[in-house]
Write an enzyme that holds these catalytic residues in place. Structure first.
Site, PDB file in Angstrom:
ATOM      1  N   ASN A 196       0.875  -1.170   0.000  1.00  0.00           N
ATOM      2  CA  ASN A 196       0.000   0.000   0.000  1.00  0.00           C
ATOM      3  C   ASN A 196       0.911   1.219   0.000  1.00  0.00           C
ATOM      4  OD1 ASN A 196      -1.860   2.024   0.376  1.00  0.00           O
ATOM      5  ND2 ASN A 196      -2.735   1.208   2.253  1.00  0.00           N
ATOM      6  N   ARG A 202      -2.356  -2.219  -3.642  1.00  0.00           N
ATOM      7  CA  ARG A 202      -3.551  -1.387  -3.528  1.00  0.00           C
ATOM      8  C   ARG A 202      -3.399  -0.199  -4.478  1.00  0.00           C
ATOM      9  NH1 ARG A 202      -4.933   3.457   0.421  1.00  0.00           N
ATOM     10  NH2 ARG A 202      -7.137   3.713  -0.070  1.00  0.00           N
ATOM     11  N   HIS A 238     -12.904   3.163  -0.902  1.00  0.00           N
ATOM     12  CA  HIS A 238     -13.039   2.194   0.196  1.00  0.00           C
ATOM     13  C   HIS A 238     -13.711   0.899  -0.287  1.00  0.00           C
ATOM     14  CE1 HIS A 238     -13.023   5.691   3.326  1.00  0.00           C
ATOM     15  NE2 HIS A 238     -11.804   5.215   3.156  1.00  0.00           N
ATOM     16  N   ARG A 254     -11.508  16.135   5.956  1.00  0.00           N
ATOM     17  CA  ARG A 254     -12.202  16.448   4.705  1.00  0.00           C
ATOM     18  C   ARG A 254     -13.612  16.933   4.984  1.00  0.00           C
ATOM     19  NH1 ARG A 254     -10.786  10.673   2.289  1.00  0.00           N
ATOM     20  NH2 ARG A 254      -8.524  10.862   2.111  1.00  0.00           N
ATOM     21  N   GLU A 256      -8.546  -4.651   4.854  1.00  0.00           N
ATOM     22  CA  GLU A 256      -8.328  -4.446   3.425  1.00  0.00           C
ATOM     23  C   GLU A 256      -7.128  -5.235   2.913  1.00  0.00           C
ATOM     24  OE1 GLU A 256      -9.463  -0.016   2.382  1.00  0.00           O
ATOM     25  OE2 GLU A 256      -8.742  -0.142   4.446  1.00  0.00           O
TER      26      GLU A 256
END
Length: 395
Positions: free
Chosen positions: A8, A90, A179, A240, A382
């Site tokens: 990742n 990823r 996601h 965010r 994940e």
């Protein structure tokens, strides 16, 4: 033993995990960060509890992978002895091109780089990591697993924005969602926990971490999701903004803000941190408990936005069989889960306070025995899902 190395990467870091795909056990994990800076840092942990942390010189991603290989060597487990079957990468943005895990060749790598215009904070660094990893481990297959792929099942009515069709087509403007790997693994684990076929369930998954999104899932297929063209849209997040009237951004542009200043405002200076100075939900909760009015408002807005999407997805799916909380905030903050579900008995959602307050780990039910909708907490993973999809593709 066959293992999968899961990578990742970002523009300045490479996270990695060595996973046994049969058991999902972590055999090793690590992080190389501050790539391109003077003070690079490596952390490496083995499954026997040993760890190493040291400064490293990592001017680029190639040197970061060299540092990773060296860390395995120093731990007494040379890379060539690890039984690596494949490397799973990823990748945040697959556009409309990549709808499933994809074996990486030169052309695929270049397409990932080209999609960097849609994800400038993610895809370019992930491309650099792919190039470096393929050079370092050329004998094994490399697979890209895309955050956006799971959402490619959304109907056109859910992913389309109502702007000029030619402009949207030319610039690739549509809802992509993110996601996806988390929503996919969590919805599957929820079905396994309930002992019910995934194909039979209408699920609403709430991935609530520093980044946050929700997904309406019907029979294992994403039907709608709160993130959009970028990960900015939707829920209030740590830093965010989530949903905001585009007219407000035009107003700021006309007031003298540059595009880069707006990017910084919306991605790094908004959400919880914009209200309170902290993007960590635990800090905000503590401040609210101490009487901080801004923190209380931040939590109220955060919960209001979640409930807004929850109501929308209940309508879209025609009800739900399960509502699932996951990720750092969703898994660990019982008060938030209670606030999200308060007063929703008429939707068939009823929380059991004792179950909700439990600190048990792993998948668990927090709804009451008379709740028509199963409300669950399920741990996301994940990296394990990337390993699973990578192994499934390479065989």
């Amino acid at each position: 033993m066959h293992t999968i190395l899961v990578v990742n990467a970002g523009s300045s870091s490479v996270k990695y995990q060595l996973i046994d795909p049969e058991t999902e056990a972590r055999l090793a994990s690590g992080l190389v960060e501050r790539i391109g800076e003077a003070d690079g840092r490596l952390v490496h942990r083995s499954d026997d509890g040993r760890s190493e942390e040291r400064s490293v010189h990592v001017p680029d991603h190639t040197s970061a992978f060299s540092a990773m290989v060296d860390a395995f060597e120093r731990a007494g487990t040379p890379v060539m002895a690890l039984g690596i079957q494949a490397v799973g990468h990823r990748v945040v943005q697959g556009g409309s091109v990549f709808i499933a895990p994809t074996r990486i060749d030169d052309a695929v790598a270049e397409q990932i780089l080209d999609l960097g215009s849609l994800a400038p904070l993610h895809n370019p660094g992930q491309y650099q990591a792919i190039v470096a990893a393929r050079q370092m481990l050329p004998e094994v297959p490399h697979v890209a697993v895309f955050d956006t792929a799971f959402h490619q099942s959304m109907p056109e009515r859910a992913y389309s924005y109502a702007i000029d069709a030619e402009v949207a087509e030319h610039h690739g403007i549509r809802r992509y969602g993110f996601h996806g790997t988390s929503h996919q693994v969590v919805s599957r684990r929820a079905a396994e926990y309930l002992g019910r076929p995934l194909e039979s369930l209408r699920q609403i998954v709430l991935h609530l971490g520093n980044g946050a999104s929700m997904c309406a899932i019907d029979g294992g297929r994403s039907m709608d999701t709160s993130m959009g063209f970028t990960p900015l849209e939707g829920l209030v997040m740590g830093t965010r903004s989530g949903d905001i009237d585009p007219g407000a951004l035009l107003h700021l542009l006309r007031a003298g803000y540059s595009a880069d200043e707006l990017d910084r405002l919306l991605n790094h200076e908004s959400g919880l941190i914009g209200y309170t100075g902290s993007g960590d939900f635990r800090d905000v909760r503590a401040a609210a408990a101490g009487g901080d009015a801004a923190a209380r408002l931040a939590i109220e807005v955060y919960v209001h936005r979640i409930r807004h999407y929850l109501g929308a997805y209940l309508v879209e799916l025609g009800g739900a069989d399960t509502v699932v909380f996951t990720a750092g905030v969703g898994e660990n903050n019982a008060a938030l889960r209670a606030e999200v579900c308060a007063g929703l008995e008429w939707f068939g959602i009823r929380i059991d306070p004792e179950r909700n307050a439990s600190s048990a780990s792993g998948a668990r039910r927090i709804s009451s025995h008379d709740s028509r909708v199963e409300v669950l907490v399920v741990t996301t993973d994940e990296e394990a899902e990337i390993a699973r999809q990578t192994r499934a593709l390479v065989g």
